[in-house]
Design a protein around this motif. Sequence first.
Motif, PDB file in Angstrom:
ATOM      1  N   LEU A   1     -96.267  50.576  -1.225  1.00 10.23           N
ATOM      2  CA  LEU A   1     -96.330  50.703  -2.685  1.00 10.23           C
ATOM      3  C   LEU A   1     -95.371  51.786  -3.138  1.00 10.23           C
ATOM      4  N   ALA A   2     -94.736  51.551  -4.267  1.00 12.63           N
ATOM      5  CA  ALA A   2     -93.855  52.571  -4.831  1.00 12.63           C
ATOM      6  C   ALA A   2     -94.069  52.662  -6.323  1.00 12.63           C
ATOM      7  N   ARG A   3     -93.946  53.879  -6.841  1.00 18.65           N
ATOM      8  CA  ARG A   3     -93.946  54.029  -8.294  1.00 18.65           C
ATOM      9  C   ARG A   3     -92.538  53.731  -8.793  1.00 18.65           C
ATOM     10  N   ALA A   4     -92.450  53.124  -9.962  1.00 15.18           N
ATOM     11  CA  ALA A   4     -91.140  52.787 -10.499  1.00 15.18           C
ATOM     12  C   ALA A   4     -91.102  53.189 -11.967  1.00 15.18           C
ATOM     13  N   SER A   5     -89.946  53.620 -12.414  1.00 15.84           N
ATOM     14  CA  SER A   5     -89.832  54.168 -13.765  1.00 15.84           C
ATOM     15  C   SER A   5     -89.550  53.081 -14.803  1.00 15.84           C
ATOM     16  N   GLY A   6     -89.197  51.895 -14.336  1.00 14.37           N
ATOM     17  CA  GLY A   6     -88.739  50.893 -15.281  1.00 14.37           C
ATOM     18  C   GLY A   6     -87.215  50.830 -15.317  1.00 14.37           C
ATOM     19  N   ASP A   7     -86.578  51.614 -14.432  1.00 12.89           N
ATOM     20  CA  ASP A   7     -85.111  51.577 -14.328  1.00 12.89           C
ATOM     21  C   ASP A   7     -84.725  50.483 -13.335  1.00 12.89           C
ATOM     22  N   VAL A   8     -84.140  49.432 -13.843  1.00 11.99           N
ATOM     23  CA  VAL A   8     -83.824  48.271 -13.009  1.00 11.99           C
ATOM     24  C   VAL A   8     -82.840  48.626 -11.894  1.00 11.99           C
ATOM     25  N   ALA A   9     -81.957  49.592 -12.150  1.00 14.32           N
ATOM     26  CA  ALA A   9     -80.958  49.967 -11.147  1.00 14.32           C
ATOM     27  C   ALA A   9     -81.607  50.505  -9.872  1.00 14.32           C
ATOM     28  N   ALA A  10     -82.850  50.989  -9.982  1.00 13.07           N
ATOM     29  CA  ALA A  10     -83.522  51.554  -8.813  1.00 13.07           C
ATOM     30  C   ALA A  10     -84.211  50.489  -7.966  1.00 13.07           C
ATOM     31  N   LEU A  11     -84.168  49.234  -8.391  1.00 12.94           N
ATOM     32  CA  LEU A  11     -84.876  48.171  -7.659  1.00 12.94           C
ATOM     33  C   LEU A  11     -83.918  47.492  -6.674  1.00 12.94           C
ATOM     34  N   PRO A  12     -84.428  47.103  -5.493  1.00 15.88           N
ATOM     35  CA  PRO A  12     -83.541  46.571  -4.463  1.00 15.88           C
ATOM     36  C   PRO A  12     -83.099  45.134  -4.731  1.00 15.88           C
ATOM     37  N   GLY A  13     -81.881  44.824  -4.295  1.00 20.08           N
ATOM     38  CA  GLY A  13     -81.372  43.450  -4.301  1.00 20.08           C
ATOM     39  C   GLY A  13     -81.095  42.920  -5.694  1.00 20.08           C
ATOM     40  N   THR A  14     -80.965  41.614  -5.769  1.00 14.33           N
ATOM     41  CA  THR A  14     -80.773  40.933  -7.044  1.00 14.33           C
ATOM     42  C   THR A  14     -82.058  41.039  -7.854  1.00 14.33           C
TER      43      THR A  14
ATOM     44  N   SER B   1     -92.326  45.254  -0.393  1.00 16.45           N
ATOM     45  CA  SER B   1     -92.976  46.305  -1.179  1.00 16.45           C
ATOM     46  C   SER B   1     -93.362  45.795  -2.563  1.00 16.45           C
ATOM     47  N   VAL B   2     -94.285  46.519  -3.178  1.00 17.69           N
ATOM     48  CA  VAL B   2     -94.649  46.278  -4.571  1.00 17.69           C
ATOM     49  C   VAL B   2     -94.364  47.555  -5.345  1.00 17.69           C
ATOM     50  N   ALA B   3     -93.589  47.435  -6.400  1.00 18.89           N
ATOM     51  CA  ALA B   3     -93.242  48.576  -7.241  1.00 18.89           C
ATOM     52  C   ALA B   3     -94.035  48.514  -8.534  1.00 18.89           C
ATOM     53  N   LEU B   4     -94.666  49.602  -8.891  1.00 16.74           N
ATOM     54  CA  LEU B   4     -95.524  49.629 -10.076  1.00 16.74           C
ATOM     55  C   LEU B   4     -94.851  50.400 -11.190  1.00 16.74           C
ATOM     56  N   GLY B   5     -94.490  49.698 -12.227  1.00 15.26           N
ATOM     57  CA  GLY B   5     -93.822  50.308 -13.364  1.00 15.26           C
ATOM     58  C   GLY B   5     -94.810  50.842 -14.389  1.00 15.26           C
ATOM     59  N   PRO B   6     -94.304  51.274 -15.546  1.00 17.83           N
ATOM     60  CA  PRO B   6     -95.154  51.829 -16.605  1.00 17.83           C
ATOM     61  C   PRO B   6     -96.265  50.861 -17.020  1.00 17.83           C
ATOM     62  N   GLY B   7     -97.450  51.421 -17.276  1.00 23.42           N
ATOM     63  CA  GLY B   7     -98.546  50.621 -17.814  1.00 23.42           C
ATOM     64  C   GLY B   7     -99.318  49.814 -16.798  1.00 23.42           C
ATOM     65  N   CYS B   8     -99.030  50.003 -15.515  1.00 17.94           N
ATOM     66  CA  CYS B   8     -99.790  49.261 -14.500  1.00 17.94           C
ATOM     67  C   CYS B   8    -101.058  49.999 -14.111  1.00 17.94           C
TER      68      CYS B   8
ATOM     69  N   PRO C   1     -88.897  51.659  -3.917  1.00 18.67           N
ATOM     70  CA  PRO C   1     -89.179  50.242  -3.638  1.00 18.67           C
ATOM     71  C   PRO C   1     -88.220  49.715  -2.581  1.00 18.67           C
ATOM     72  N   ALA C   2     -88.726  48.936  -1.639  1.00 14.17           N
ATOM     73  CA  ALA C   2     -87.895  48.446  -0.543  1.00 14.17           C
ATOM     74  C   ALA C   2     -87.754  46.930  -0.598  1.00 14.17           C
TER      75      ALA C   2
ATOM     76  N   LEU D   1     -85.317  45.722 -20.442  1.00 12.36           N
ATOM     77  CA  LEU D   1     -85.453  45.475 -19.008  1.00 12.36           C
ATOM     78  C   LEU D   1     -84.952  44.078 -18.658  1.00 12.36           C
ATOM     79  N   LEU D   2     -85.289  43.101 -19.495  1.00 17.57           N
ATOM     80  CA  LEU D   2     -84.792  41.736 -19.290  1.00 17.57           C
ATOM     81  C   LEU D   2     -83.264  41.705 -19.261  1.00 17.57           C
ATOM     82  N   GLU D   3     -82.684  42.423 -20.182  1.00 19.80           N
ATOM     83  CA  GLU D   3     -81.219  42.427 -20.284  1.00 19.80           C
ATOM     84  C   GLU D   3     -80.556  43.106 -19.097  1.00 19.80           C
ATOM     85  N   ALA D   4     -81.257  44.085 -18.522  1.00 20.14           N
ATOM     86  CA  ALA D   4     -80.679  44.830 -17.395  1.00 20.14           C
ATOM     87  C   ALA D   4     -80.778  44.040 -16.083  1.00 20.14           C
ATOM     88  N   CYS D   5     -81.596  42.991 -16.061  1.00 12.26           N
ATOM     89  CA  CYS D   5     -81.761  42.226 -14.821  1.00 12.26           C
ATOM     90  C   CYS D   5     -80.551  41.335 -14.559  1.00 12.26           C
TER      91      CYS D   5
END
Lengths: 245, 245
Positions: free
Chosen positions: B152-165, B124-131, B93-94, B201-205
Motif C-alpha cells: 500500500l502507498a499513500r498518493a498525493s493525486g500527482d499523476v506523475a508519481a504513479l508508475p507506468g502508463t 500495489s494499491v495507491a490511496l489518493g485524497p479522500g480514500c 506506488p509500485a 487528474l483525468l487530463e494528466a493521465c
Amino acid sequence: MPPITSPHNERLKELRRLARKRGRDESGRFVAEGEDLLAAADEAGWRPVERYCAAGSGLPGTEVEADVLAHVSQLGSGTRALAVYEQRWADAPAGPLCVYLHGIADPGNVGTVLRSALAFGAASVALGPGCADPFGPKAVRASMGAVFQVPLARASGDVAALPGTTIALDAHAGSGPLHGPLGEPATLLIGAERAGLPEALLEACDRTARIPIRSESLNAAMAATIALYEATRGEDAGDHRMSAA
Amino acid sequence: MPPITSPHNERLKELRRLARKRGRDESGRFVAEGEDLLAAADEAGWRPVERYCAAGSGLPGTEVEADVLAHVSQLGSGTRALAVYEQRWADAPAGPLCVYLHGIADPGNVGTVLRSALAFGAASVALGPGCADPFGPKAVRASMGAVFQVPLARASGDVAALPGTTIALDAHAGSGPLHGPLGEPATLLIGAERAGLPEALLEACDRTARIPIRSESLNAAMAATIALYEATRGEDAGDHRMSAA
C-alpha cells in the motif's frame, strides 16, 4: 393528517415486521429506504403500497416524526423516506442471459449481483437454495435500485429449469476460462465463496468455466460481476455506455 | 496470567483507540479481528505487536473474558481473537500493475479493491485524497487478508508519481474500452462512484478507458475488479488458477 409520533403505531409495526424474512414471506411485501431508492422505484414504474416520510421534510407520504422514523429504519438514522412495495417474482428464470445464485447467504452480495446483472443487461436473476432474500433491507440497499429493474425468480436448484446453455463458474483448475461474448442464450451459475456449487449441480451443467485469479478466491458478487462482464464482452451496450468510475 | 476481565483495562483502551482513524494515525498501528484474518497475517509473515483471544478458547494471545472481548470488537460479537499490527506503507506506488484510488470513502470498497488487487496480481494499491483508511476495521475485514499481502502507498493525486502508463477509468462515452492484456507497466485510476476522477487528474493521465455497461454505474470496487481482470487478461496466472465460485 398529523404526523405519526408513536413508535407503537400499528402501521409502523407492520414496517418492522417487514424487516424480517418471515414478515416479508407472509405479506409478500418489502420495504425500500431512502430517497434514491424510492426514486429508482418510481422511475421503474413501481407504485408503493404505502409511503412514509420524515415530518416536515416536504417529501410525499404519511408523515412520521423524524426520531420515530429513524427507529423504524433498518439502515441507519438518516433515512427521510421509506415505502412498502409488493414483491414481484417471475414465474421462471428468463434468458437470453440469466444469473443463477446458489447458497449466496450474504444479502449485500445478492444485492450487488442484482446491480451487476442490471449493468450488464442480464434478463433475470434466479435465486436457488440458501440465498439471501433479495427483498431484505440490506439486499435492496446494495442493489441500488436494481431490485426494481431486474426480473427475479425462485429456483429449486434444478438445472433443467434454467434457460439456455448452463455454465457453472467453477473452482477447479481443469475448467477452461470463460470466454465472451457467449453468442447464445445462457445461464451463469455462481456458488458461495467457499462451498462453491454442489457436485450434482456441477455435473448437470452443460459446461464449467473459471475466472483466472492468483489468490484463493473472489467473493460471489465479484465473480458474478466478472462473469457478466465477460459474457457480454463486445456486445452492443446500447445508449448507456458509461464507465464505472 | 489471569484473563483480562475489565472493559476499563488500559490495554483494551488502546484497542478501542485503534478503532478510530486518529488513534491509528497517531500510533501507526491497526487491529485485525477474527481467526481467519490472523491466520492470513501469520501466513504473510506479519508478527503481531499484541495478540488477544477469548478466555478458554485455547487460541494464542492474552486471554480476555469473552464478553469483554466482544465489547472491544468492531465487527460483531463472535470474535474470538484479535491482534495489533504495525501499519506498513510503501515509500511509493509500485508497478508493473498499480491501482490508484481517488475519493473512495467507503472502507468496504477499499478493502474489496485490495482483495481484487491480490486476486489479479497487482503490485500495489495507491490511496489518493479522500480514500478510507485501508487499516480501518471494515477495510481490513473486507480485504479478507489482502491488506497483509498487497503493498500500500499513500498518493498525493500527482499523476506523475504513479508508475507506468496512467489509464483513467472514466465515465465519458467518448473513451475507448479497456483492452487487456496491457502489455506494459500501468496504473489504473479509479474514482468514486458518482464524482468520478477530478478533471485535472483525468487530463494528466496518458489515456482514459471505460467499462461498457447498460446501467448508470458500478461501484468503485466492481469497477476496479473488472479493470484488473481485463488488464491481466490472458496473462499467466501462475499456480493459483482458481475460479471465483
